[in-house]
Design a protein around this motif. Structure first.
Motif, short mmCIF file in Angstrom:
data_model
loop_
_atom_site.label_atom_id
_atom_site.label_comp_id
_atom_site.label_asym_id
_atom_site.label_seq_id
_atom_site.Cartn_x
_atom_site.Cartn_y
_atom_site.Cartn_z
N VAL A 12 -6.71 3.00 -8.01
CA VAL A 12 -6.57 3.29 -6.58
C VAL A 12 -7.41 4.50 -6.23
CG1 VAL A 12 -4.93 4.01 -4.78
CG2 VAL A 12 -4.22 2.35 -6.50
N ARG A 14 -7.54 7.41 -3.74
CA ARG A 14 -6.64 8.11 -2.81
C ARG A 14 -7.37 8.43 -1.52
NH1 ARG A 14 -2.22 12.01 -4.43
NH2 ARG A 14 -2.94 11.54 -6.53
N PHE A 15 -6.68 8.27 -0.37
CA PHE A 15 -7.25 8.65 0.92
C PHE A 15 -7.40 10.16 0.98
CE2 PHE A 15 -5.24 4.66 2.93
CZ PHE A 15 -6.35 3.92 2.62
N ARG A 37 -1.19 7.67 -0.13
CA ARG A 37 -1.76 6.39 0.27
C ARG A 37 -3.16 6.26 -0.29
NH1 ARG A 37 -0.98 6.29 6.59
NH2 ARG A 37 0.08 8.26 6.50
N GLY A 38 -3.57 5.02 -0.50
CA GLY A 38 -4.91 4.79 -1.01
C GLY A 38 -5.29 3.33 -0.93
N GLU A 39 -6.49 3.04 -1.41
CA GLU A 39 -7.01 1.67 -1.40
C GLU A 39 -7.18 1.20 -2.84
OE1 GLU A 39 -10.83 -0.89 0.20
OE2 GLU A 39 -10.67 1.23 0.70
N ASP A 63 -6.45 -3.88 -0.83
CA ASP A 63 -5.15 -3.58 -0.22
C ASP A 63 -4.99 -2.08 -0.03
OD1 ASP A 63 -4.34 -6.20 -0.10
OD2 ASP A 63 -2.98 -6.09 -1.81
N LYS A 64 -4.41 -1.69 1.10
CA LYS A 64 -4.03 -0.30 1.35
C LYS A 64 -2.58 -0.17 0.88
CE LYS A 64 -7.81 0.25 3.88
NZ LYS A 64 -8.75 -0.66 3.34
N VAL A 65 -2.32 0.81 0.00
CA VAL A 65 -1.00 0.90 -0.61
C VAL A 65 -0.38 2.28 -0.45
CG1 VAL A 65 -1.42 -0.92 -2.30
CG2 VAL A 65 -2.02 1.43 -2.87
N VAL A 95 2.64 -2.30 0.31
CA VAL A 95 1.30 -2.59 0.82
C VAL A 95 1.33 -2.32 2.31
CG1 VAL A 95 -0.47 -4.36 1.12
CG2 VAL A 95 0.88 -4.31 -0.98
N LEU A 96 0.38 -1.53 2.80
CA LEU A 96 0.35 -1.17 4.23
C LEU A 96 -0.39 -2.20 5.05
CD1 LEU A 96 -0.46 2.60 3.73
CD2 LEU A 96 1.77 1.60 4.19
#
Length: 96
Positions: A12, A14-15, A37-39, A63-65, A95-96
């Motif tokens: 992942v 991270r944002f 949160r991250g992708e 997926d954004k998680v 999952v966002l």
């Protein structure tokens, strides 16, 4: 990226942390929280069951998680300096 996770592991990215509050106040680096949160960048083939079958992961690349605060192990790619988290799928909350 040359990082390929094994089993039920997920990579992942991270944002970025917020640089200012909703009221417009700029935050110094010491006050910033690490985002949870991250992708998803890469996924493993799935968890191996007792019968020898692979159970596919519920998340997929892109997926954004949302994950726990202390999830995963940090990995910094030497060539680009990009930072990633390698975590188990169990550490992903939604999952966002």
């Amino acid at each position: 990226m040359k990082l390929h996770p094994l089993g039920d592991k997920v990579v992942v990215k991270r944002f970025e942390a917020e640089t200012k509050t909703t009221g417009g106040i700029l935050l110094p680096d010491t006050a910033k929280d690490k985002p949870q949160r991250g992708e998803v960048i890469s996924v493993g083939p799935g968890k191996l069951s007792k019968t020898g079958d692979r159970t596919p992961l519920q998340v997929k690349v892109g997926d954004k998680v949302l994950f726990t605060a202390w999830a995963g192990n940090e990995y910094k790619e030497s060539g680009t300096g990009d930072e990633y988290l390698i975590m188990s799928e169990d550490e992903i909350l939604a999952v966002l």
